[in-house]
Write a protein that holds these residues in place. Structure first.
Motif, PDB file in Angstrom:
ATOM      1  N   GLY A 121       0.835  -1.180   0.000  1.00 16.50           N
ATOM      2  CA  GLY A 121       0.000   0.000   0.000  1.00 16.50           C
ATOM      3  C   GLY A 121       0.877   1.240   0.000  1.00 16.50           C
ATOM      4  N   SER A 122       0.265   2.386   0.175  1.00 19.38           N
ATOM      5  CA  SER A 122       1.020   3.634   0.217  1.00 19.38           C
ATOM      6  C   SER A 122       0.106   4.676   0.839  1.00 19.38           C
ATOM      7  CB  SER A 122       1.433   4.020  -1.211  1.00 19.38           C
ATOM      8  OG  SER A 122       1.340   5.399  -1.410  1.00 19.38           O
ATOM      9  N   LYS A 123       0.694   5.742   1.374  1.00 11.69           N
ATOM     10  CA  LYS A 123      -0.149   6.802   1.929  1.00 11.69           C
ATOM     11  C   LYS A 123      -0.783   7.637   0.818  1.00 11.69           C
ATOM     12  CE  LYS A 123       3.865   9.790   2.914  1.00 11.69           C
ATOM     13  NZ  LYS A 123       3.881  10.427   1.588  1.00 11.69           N
ATOM     14  N   ASP A 124      -0.295   7.480  -0.400  1.00  6.78           N
ATOM     15  CA  ASP A 124      -0.791   8.275  -1.538  1.00  6.78           C
ATOM     16  C   ASP A 124      -1.353   7.388  -2.646  1.00  6.78           C
ATOM     17  OD1 ASP A 124       0.377  10.732  -0.463  1.00  6.78           O
ATOM     18  OD2 ASP A 124       2.296   9.843  -1.020  1.00  6.78           O
ATOM     19  N   MET A 125      -2.266   6.518  -2.328  1.00  5.47           N
ATOM     20  CA  MET A 125      -2.785   5.621  -3.359  1.00  5.47           C
ATOM     21  C   MET A 125      -3.863   6.288  -4.213  1.00  5.47           C
ATOM     22  SD  MET A 125      -3.058   1.802  -1.786  1.00  5.47           S
ATOM     23  CE  MET A 125      -3.309   2.246  -0.090  1.00  5.47           C
ATOM     24  N   SER A 126      -3.769   6.055  -5.525  1.00  4.49           N
ATOM     25  CA  SER A 126      -4.855   6.448  -6.428  1.00  4.49           C
ATOM     26  C   SER A 126      -6.036   5.498  -6.199  1.00  4.49           C
ATOM     27  CB  SER A 126      -4.388   6.328  -7.879  1.00  4.49           C
ATOM     28  OG  SER A 126      -4.161   4.960  -8.187  1.00  4.49           O
ATOM     29  N   VAL A 127      -7.177   5.819  -6.778  1.00  5.87           N
ATOM     30  CA  VAL A 127      -8.316   4.890  -6.696  1.00  5.87           C
ATOM     31  C   VAL A 127      -7.906   3.541  -7.285  1.00  5.87           C
ATOM     32  CG1 VAL A 127     -10.669   4.422  -7.489  1.00  5.87           C
ATOM     33  CG2 VAL A 127     -10.041   6.721  -6.747  1.00  5.87           C
ATOM     34  N   LEU A 128      -7.186   3.550  -8.396  1.00  7.09           N
ATOM     35  CA  LEU A 128      -6.752   2.286  -9.000  1.00  7.09           C
ATOM     36  C   LEU A 128      -5.852   1.500  -8.052  1.00  7.09           C
ATOM     37  CD1 LEU A 128      -6.635   0.328 -11.389  1.00  7.09           C
ATOM     38  CD2 LEU A 128      -4.617   1.591 -12.201  1.00  7.09           C
ATOM     39  N   ALA A 129      -4.927   2.180  -7.389  1.00  7.75           N
ATOM     40  CA  ALA A 129      -4.018   1.485  -6.460  1.00  7.75           C
ATOM     41  C   ALA A 129      -4.800   0.844  -5.315  1.00  7.75           C
ATOM     42  CB  ALA A 129      -2.969   2.459  -5.934  1.00  7.75           C
ATOM     43  N   LYS A 130      -5.809   1.547  -4.818  1.00  8.72           N
ATOM     44  CA  LYS A 130      -6.640   0.968  -3.752  1.00  8.72           C
ATOM     45  C   LYS A 130      -7.403  -0.244  -4.271  1.00  8.72           C
ATOM     46  CE  LYS A 130      -7.590   5.535  -1.809  1.00  8.72           C
ATOM     47  NZ  LYS A 130      -8.643   6.509  -1.466  1.00  8.72           N
ATOM     48  N   ILE A 131      -7.902  -0.151  -5.486  1.00 10.25           N
ATOM     49  CA  ILE A 131      -8.655  -1.261  -6.077  1.00 10.25           C
ATOM     50  C   ILE A 131      -7.766  -2.501  -6.178  1.00 10.25           C
ATOM     51  CG2 ILE A 131      -9.624  -2.075  -8.279  1.00 10.25           C
ATOM     52  CD1 ILE A 131     -10.885   0.735  -8.612  1.00 10.25           C
ATOM     53  N   VAL A 132      -6.555  -2.349  -6.667  1.00 12.19           N
ATOM     54  CA  VAL A 132      -5.665  -3.513  -6.837  1.00 12.19           C
ATOM     55  C   VAL A 132      -5.255  -4.065  -5.465  1.00 12.19           C
ATOM     56  CG1 VAL A 132      -3.426  -4.287  -7.747  1.00 12.19           C
ATOM     57  CG2 VAL A 132      -4.861  -2.755  -9.108  1.00 12.19           C
ATOM     58  N   TYR A 133      -4.942  -3.176  -4.548  1.00 11.67           N
ATOM     59  CA  TYR A 133      -4.531  -3.584  -3.190  1.00 11.67           C
ATOM     60  C   TYR A 133      -5.635  -4.416  -2.536  1.00 11.67           C
ATOM     61  CZ  TYR A 133      -2.755  -2.720   1.626  1.00 11.67           C
ATOM     62  OH  TYR A 133      -2.277  -2.830   2.916  1.00 11.67           O
ATOM     63  N   VAL A 134      -6.862  -3.941  -2.623  1.00 11.35           N
ATOM     64  CA  VAL A 134      -7.988  -4.637  -1.983  1.00 11.35           C
ATOM     65  C   VAL A 134      -8.367  -5.896  -2.772  1.00 11.35           C
ATOM     66  CG1 VAL A 134     -10.422  -4.434  -1.334  1.00 11.35           C
ATOM     67  CG2 VAL A 134      -8.832  -2.565  -0.814  1.00 11.35           C
TER      68      VAL A 134
END
Ligand code: DGI
Ligand code: FE
Ligand code: FE
Length: 198
Positions: A121-134
Motif C-alpha cells: 500500500g502507500s499513503k498516496d494511493m490512487s483509486v486504482l491502487a486501492k482497487i488492486v490492493y484490496v
C-alpha cells in the motif's frame, strides 16, 4: 482498450498465454481472480473496469522471478540500495514493475504505480491502487479468517477495506516476527482513522 496502456500490442489472450507460461497454475488463477475482483470494485467505485482488470491481472506478473533477477534489476535501474535488504515479497511489486515494462511495454504510470505498491500500500494511493490492493486481498480464491469481513467492507468503502487489510497484514507479519517494510506502516498510519468510523 489495452492499447492505451500497453505498448507491445498485447491483447488479453496474449497476456494470458504469457502469464500462464511465467506463473504456476495456482498463481495464474490468483491473477485471474484479482482481475475479476478489480473489475467489480471498479464498477462500484466509478472507475474504468477494463483498466482495473488489466492492472489486477498483471499485479503478480513478476512474482516467480529469481532473487538473482530481482537483484540485477535493482542494479540495472539504480533503485534504492536498501531494497536489497528485503526479499521477493517486497521485490515482486516494487522491482517487478521494471520487468513488466521490459516484457510487456506497460506505459501507463497509474497502472505501474498500482502494481508497485500492491503489497505495501502507500499513503498516496490512487483509486486504482486501492482497487488492486484490496482486490488482491479479497479475490474469490482467498480463504483466511477475516476475508469475509474484508469483502463486506469493500462493498461499503474502499478506504475502510484498505484500512482493515493493512491492519491485519501488519498484525500477521508481527505475529510471524518478520520485519515490516516502512511503507506498510505509513499506509497503516494514513488509513488507521477509517478503522474507527462506523
Ligand atoms: O503476492 P501475493 O501473495 O498475492 O500478496 P502480496 O503481494 O500482498 O503479499 C505478498 C507477501 O508479502 C505476503 O506474504 C505478505 C507479505 N508482506 C506484506 N507487507 C509486508 C510483507 N512482508 C514484509 N516482510 N514486510 C511487509 O511490510
Ligand atoms: Fe503480490
Ligand atoms: Fe497477489
Amino acid at each position: 482498450m489495452y492499447q492505451d496502456y500497453i505498448g507491445f500490442g498485447y491483447d488479453r489472450d496474449g497476456l494470458l498465454s504469457l502469464m500462464a507460461s511465467r506463473l504456476s497454475q495456482k498463481r495464474f488463477q490468483h491473477c485471474l481472480g484479482v482481475e475479476k475482483s478489480a473489475m467489480t470494485l471498479a464498477r462500484q467505485n466509478g472507475y474504468e473496469p477494463e483498466k482495473a482488470g488489466l492492472a489486477g491481472l498483471l499485479h503478480d506478473y513478476a512474482k516467480e522471478l529469481s532473487d538473482e533477477e530481482f537483484l540485477a534489476l535493482i542494479d540495472k535501474y539504480g533503485l534504492d540500495p536498501d531494497l536489497k535488504n528485503w526479499g521477493n515479497n517486497i521485490w515482486h511489486g516494487k522491482v517487478g514493475i521494471y520487468k513488466i515494462q521490459e516484457d510487456l511495454g506497460v506505459t501507463d504510470s497509474e497502472i505501474l504505480a498500482a502494481i508497485e505498491d500492491h503489497t505495501t500500500g502507500s499513503k498516496d494511493m490512487s483509486v486504482l491502487a486501492k482497487i488492486v490492493y484490496v482486490a488482491d486481498y479479497i479475490e474469490d480464491n482467498r480463504h483466511f479468517p477475516g476475508v469475509e469481513e474484508a469483502r463486506q467492507l469493500a462493498e461499503v468503502s474502499l478506504d475502510k477495506a484498505v484500512a482493515y487489510e493493512t491492519a491485519h497484514t501488519i498484525e500477521h507479519l508481527a505475529h510471524q516476527a518478520v520485519p515490516i517494510y516502512p511503507q506498510t506502516i505509513e499506509t497503516y498510519n494514513a488509513y488507521v482513522s477509517y478503522l474507527k468510523e462506523t
